[in-house]
Design a protein around this motif. Structure first.
Motif, PDB file in Angstrom:
ATOM      1  N   ALA A   1       0.834  -1.205   0.000  1.00  0.00           N
ATOM      2  CA  ALA A   1       0.000   0.000   0.000  1.00  0.00           C
ATOM      3  C   ALA A   1       0.868   1.255   0.000  1.00  0.00           C
ATOM      4  N   GLY A   2       1.878   1.293   0.878  1.00  0.00           N
ATOM      5  CA  GLY A   2       2.748   2.463   0.947  1.00  0.00           C
ATOM      6  C   GLY A   2       3.570   2.651  -0.314  1.00  0.00           C
ATOM      7  N   LEU A   3       4.139   1.556  -0.824  1.00  0.00           N
ATOM      8  CA  LEU A   3       4.941   1.654  -2.042  1.00  0.00           C
ATOM      9  C   LEU A   3       4.085   2.049  -3.242  1.00  0.00           C
ATOM     10  N   SER A   4       2.870   1.518  -3.307  1.00  0.00           N
ATOM     11  CA  SER A   4       1.978   1.886  -4.406  1.00  0.00           C
ATOM     12  C   SER A   4       1.621   3.365  -4.335  1.00  0.00           C
ATOM     13  N   ALA A   5       1.315   3.857  -3.123  1.00  0.00           N
ATOM     14  CA  ALA A   5       0.977   5.271  -2.971  1.00  0.00           C
ATOM     15  C   ALA A   5       2.169   6.159  -3.338  1.00  0.00           C
ATOM     16  N   ALA A   6       3.359   5.794  -2.846  1.00  0.00           N
ATOM     17  CA  ALA A   6       4.548   6.587  -3.141  1.00  0.00           C
ATOM     18  C   ALA A   6       4.819   6.628  -4.638  1.00  0.00           C
ATOM     19  N   TRP A   7       4.687   5.485  -5.306  1.00  0.00           N
ATOM     20  CA  TRP A   7       4.953   5.421  -6.738  1.00  0.00           C
ATOM     21  C   TRP A   7       3.943   6.240  -7.524  1.00  0.00           C
ATOM     22  N   GLU A   8       2.665   6.124  -7.149  1.00  0.00           N
ATOM     23  CA  GLU A   8       1.635   6.887  -7.850  1.00  0.00           C
ATOM     24  C   GLU A   8       1.842   8.389  -7.674  1.00  0.00           C
ATOM     25  N   LEU A   9       2.217   8.813  -6.472  1.00  0.00           N
ATOM     26  CA  LEU A   9       2.435  10.232  -6.223  1.00  0.00           C
ATOM     27  C   LEU A   9       3.656  10.734  -6.989  1.00  0.00           C
ATOM     28  N   ALA A  10       4.703   9.914  -7.056  1.00  0.00           N
ATOM     29  CA  ALA A  10       5.887  10.299  -7.830  1.00  0.00           C
ATOM     30  C   ALA A  10       5.554  10.386  -9.314  1.00  0.00           C
ATOM     31  N   ARG A  11       4.735   9.460  -9.800  1.00  0.00           N
ATOM     32  CA  ARG A  11       4.318   9.499 -11.202  1.00  0.00           C
ATOM     33  C   ARG A  11       3.492  10.744 -11.503  1.00  0.00           C
ATOM     34  N   ALA A  12       2.815  11.263 -10.473  1.00  0.00           N
ATOM     35  CA  ALA A  12       2.018  12.477 -10.642  1.00  0.00           C
ATOM     36  C   ALA A  12       2.863  13.743 -10.554  1.00  0.00           C
ATOM     37  N   GLY A  13       4.171  13.591 -10.339  1.00  0.00           N
ATOM     38  CA  GLY A  13       5.070  14.738 -10.322  1.00  0.00           C
ATOM     39  C   GLY A  13       5.394  15.292  -8.959  1.00  0.00           C
TER      40      GLY A  13
ATOM     41  N   GLY B   1       4.517  -3.212 -18.334  1.00  0.00           N
ATOM     42  CA  GLY B   1       5.076  -1.917 -18.713  1.00  0.00           C
ATOM     43  C   GLY B   1       6.484  -1.688 -18.189  1.00  0.00           C
ATOM     44  N   LEU B   2       6.755  -2.179 -16.976  1.00  0.00           N
ATOM     45  CA  LEU B   2       8.087  -2.003 -16.380  1.00  0.00           C
ATOM     46  C   LEU B   2       8.993  -3.200 -16.656  1.00  0.00           C
TER      47      LEU B   2
ATOM     48  N   TYR C   1       7.592  -8.279  -7.826  1.00  0.00           N
ATOM     49  CA  TYR C   1       6.822  -7.181  -8.414  1.00  0.00           C
ATOM     50  C   TYR C   1       7.218  -5.843  -7.776  1.00  0.00           C
ATOM     51  N   LEU C   2       7.261  -5.816  -6.449  1.00  0.00           N
ATOM     52  CA  LEU C   2       7.554  -4.550  -5.769  1.00  0.00           C
ATOM     53  C   LEU C   2       8.990  -4.099  -5.982  1.00  0.00           C
ATOM     54  N   ARG C   3       9.894  -5.031  -6.226  1.00  0.00           N
ATOM     55  CA  ARG C   3      11.270  -4.633  -6.544  1.00  0.00           C
ATOM     56  C   ARG C   3      11.285  -3.742  -7.787  1.00  0.00           C
TER      57      ARG C   3
ATOM     58  N   LEU D   1      10.390   3.934  -8.730  1.00  0.00           N
ATOM     59  CA  LEU D   1      10.162   5.038  -7.796  1.00  0.00           C
ATOM     60  C   LEU D   1      11.436   5.859  -7.626  1.00  0.00           C
ATOM     61  N   VAL D   2      12.554   5.175  -7.467  1.00  0.00           N
ATOM     62  CA  VAL D   2      13.832   5.870  -7.285  1.00  0.00           C
ATOM     63  C   VAL D   2      14.217   6.621  -8.552  1.00  0.00           C
TER      64      VAL D   2
END
Length: 515
Positions: free
Chosen positions: A40-52, A115-116, A183-185, A191-192
Motif C-alpha cells: 500500500a505504501g509503495l503503491s501510494a509513493a509510486w503513484e504520487l511520484a508518477r504524478a510529479g 510496462g516495467l 513485483y515490488l522490486r 520510484l527511485v
C-alpha cells in the motif's frame, strides 16, 4: 523436511531481495511523506511520484518485510463471500463498486508488470471459494449470484482442479497470482528513478497534521510535507478513532514442492476448518511447483499453542496432497474493519492532508494497489468513483455490524481484566520454574506483569508484559517465539523490540524473577 521454529522466513523474502536504503539522518522536506513500505505504501509513493510530486517514503524495518512479505500473493477480486455480504449490508451499488475497484487493481498490476518489464512469475488463474460440506452450498450459490450481479465473471461449479471432492464452489475466471516482492522490486526501482527518496530502519513516532504536516522519527529527524500517507497496516498514530474499529487476525502458512503435474491450476479458499487457502507458484525447474497452504486463523495473543496449529495445517495438506513435505513456513497478519470494507482516504481527525490505508481483511494485493491509486487521486483531486465506498469517515466504518463492533470492544475489555487475573495466579502459561526451553509465560513480579521466556540454552529473558500501545497484556507465541498483544495485534521479540505495530515503543526490559 519439517522446518525448525528458526526457519520462518517466507518464500517470497527468501527468493527476492529488494534494494537497501539508508535510514533518515537529517531533516527533510517533500511534497508527500509516505509511512510504511508494504504494497500500500509503495503503491501510494509510486503513484504520487508518477504524478510529479516529490516523495519521501519512511519504513521502520525493511521494505515489504511486514504483512506484504508474508502474503500468499493472490491477485483477485473474489474475496471469499464478500459480494453477498456487501449486497445485503450496503446494497448492490456498493458491491459493484467493490468489484470494479478490485478488478481495476488486478488489471493495473498486470499492466504495470508488463510496462516495467517486471519478471514476477505472474500467472493468470481462476479463483475459487469452495466448501467440502453440503451445508455450505446455499451460501456459495448466493455468492456466485451476487458476484455475477456485481460484474464478475462468476459461476457456481461442483468440479475443481483440487485432488479432493468439494460440495460446491464459486469460480471467477481470469484472476492472477504473482511473486509480490519481485513485483515490488520493479516498482521500487522505478520510484527511485522518478526521484523518490526511500529510508529504511526509520521508525516514525508522530504525525502533526498541520500545514505543512510534520513527521517525527525515533532518531529525532523530521520530515515536513504537505501530504502524509499512513500505510502502516494498523494506523499507528490514531489510537482513539480507528483502533476500536479494526480487528486483527493471523494466519499460518506452510509451503513445499509439488510435482508440476499435480498443480490444481487455480487459487482456492474455504472458511471451513479455521480457513484453508491453496495455490502454487513456479519453482524454476519446470518439473515442480511450490504448494502454498494457509489457514488456522486466530487473533494474535490468543492461541495457547501456535505450534499445534502448524501441525494441524501440515496434516491437512498431507492428507489432501499425499507426499507433501514442508520446506517453508511463516505467518501472515492482517486486519479487518467492523463493516468489512477497507479504510482508505483522509484519516478522521488527522487533518485535511493526512491519509490512511488499512483494513484489507487479508486481500492486500489488490487492496493495497487500489489504495495507492485512490490516495494519489485524492491528493491530485482526480477522485476515483469508489472514494466514498472506502472513506474512513463513512458511517459503516464507525459502527459497521453492531455485533462485530461490540464483540471487538468486549474482547479488548476482557483481556484487560482476565489476563491480569491469570498473571496474579500461577501465570498465564504456568509458573516460571515450569518453563521448558522455547516457552514463555506472564507472571506477576516486581510489582507488575512480567513476560518471561526461557531460551534454548535454558536462560531466562524478561520484559514488561504491558503492551506499549494501549496497555493490554501480551501473550507468548511458541511457534514464532514472540510476544503478541491480543487487543490490537502488536508483536514484540523476546527482548521486547517492536516487530509489528501499532506499538511504537519496545517492552521495557526486566530482571528475570526469582523462581
Amino acid at each position: 523436511m519439517n522446518p525448525t521454529p528458526d526457519h520462518t522466513r517466507s518464500y517470497w523474502m527468501e527468493t527476492a531481495e529488494l534494494p537497501s536504503f539508508a535510514p533518515l539522518t537529517t531533516d527533510a522536506e517533500a511534497d508527500a511523506a509516505v509511512i510504511g513500505g508494504g504494497i500500500a505504501g509503495l503503491s501510494a509513493a509510486w503513484e504520487l511520484a508518477r504524478a510529479g510530486l516529490s516523495v519521501a517514503l519512511l519504513e521502520a524495518d525493511r521494505l515489504a518485510a511486514g504483512v506484504t512479505g508474508h502474503t500468499t500473493g493472490k491477485i483477485t477480486a473474489l474475496h471469499t463471500t464478500v459480494y453477498d455480504t456487501l449486497s445485503t449490508r450496503h446494497g448492490e451499488d456498493a458491491a459493484r463498486l467493490y468489484a470494479a475497484s478490485q478488478s481495476a487493481a488486478l488489471r493495473y498490476i498486470v499492466e504495470t508488470a508488463a510496462g516495467l518489464g517486471i519478471d514476477c512469475d505472474l500467472e493468470r488463474r481462476p479463483a475459487l471459494t469452495y466448501c467440502e460440506e453440503p451445508d455450505g452450498v446455499d451460501a456459495l450459490r448466493a455468492e456466485a449470484e451476487a458476484a455475477r450481479a456485481a460484474g464478475l465473471d462468476a459461476s457456481f461449479v461442483t468440479e475443481t482442479g483440487l485432488p479432493y471432492p468439494v460440495a460446491g464452489a464459486v469460480r471467477v475466471e481470469d484472476q492472477a497470482q504473482f511473486h509480490p516482492l519481485a513485483y515490488l522490486r520493479g516498482v521500487v526501482e522505478d520510484l527511485v528513478v522518478r526521484g523518490g527518496r526511500v529510508h529504511e530502519n526509520t521508525r516514525v513516532t508522530g504525525v502533526d497534521g498541520g500545514d505543512p504536516c510534520r513527521v517525527t522519527t525515533s532518531s529525532g529527524c523530521t520530515v515536513r510535507a504537505r501530504h502524509v500517507v499512513v500505510a502502516t497496516h494498523h494506523p499507528v498514530f490514531d489510537h482513539a478513532v480507528l483502533a476500536t474499529r479494526l480487528t486483527q487476525h493471523r494466519d499460518l502458512v506452510i509451503a513445499g514442492p509439488l510435482p508440476a503435474g499435480r498443480d490444481p491450476q487455480g487459487m482456492y479458499i474455504t472458511r471451513e476448518g479455521g480457513k484453508r487457502s491453496v495455490r502454487t507458484t513456479p519453482l524454476g525447474d519446470g518439473d515442480r511447483r511450490l504448494l502454498i497452504v494457509t489457514g488456522e486463523a486466530f487473533t494474535p495473543g490468543t492461541r495457547a499453542d501456535t505450534e499445534a496449529g502448524y501441525d494441524r495445517l501440515r496434516s491437512w495438506a498431507q492428507e489432501r496432497f499425499p507426499g507433501f513435505e514442508v520446506s517453508h513456513r511463516w505467518a501472515a497478519q492482517d486486519n479487518s474493519s467492523v463493516d468489512g470494507l477497507p479504510l482508505v482516504g483522509r484519516m478522521r481527525g488527522g487533518g485535511e492532508n493526512v491519509y490512511v490505508a488499512t483494513g484489507f481483511a487479508g486481500w492486500g494485493m489488490t487492496g493495497g494497489v487500489m489504495a495507492g491509486r485512490l490516495i494519489a487521486s485524492l491528493v491530485t483531486e482526480a477522485r476515483e468513483p469508489w472514494a466514498d465506498l472506502y472513506a474512513p469517515g463513512r458511517s459503516g466504518a464507525v459502527l459497521g455490524s453492531p455485533s462485530t463492533f461490540l464483540k471487538a470492544q468486549w474482547d479488548t475489555a476482557k483481556h484487560f481484566v482476565k489476563d491480569r487475573l491469570d498473571a496474579l495466579g500461577n501465570g498465564t502459561h504456568g509458573p516460571v520454574g515450569a518453563l521448558a526451553p522455547g516457552e514463555g509465560t506472564v507472571v506477576r513480579a516486581g510489582g507488575g506483569p512480567c513476560a518471561v521466556h526461557r531460551d534454548d540454552r535454558g536462560e531466562l529473558h524478561a520484559v514488561s508484559a504491558v503492551c506499549t500501545h494501549m496497555g493490554c497484556l501480551v501473550a507468548f507465541n511458541n511457534a514464532e517465539r514472540t510476544w503478541e498483544c491480543p487487543c490490537h495485534g502488536s508483536r514484540f521479540g523476546v527482548d521486547g523490540e517492536v516487530l509489528q505495530g501499532p506499538a511504537l515503543r519496545p517492552l521495557e526490559r526486566r530482571d528475570p524473577p526469582d523462581l
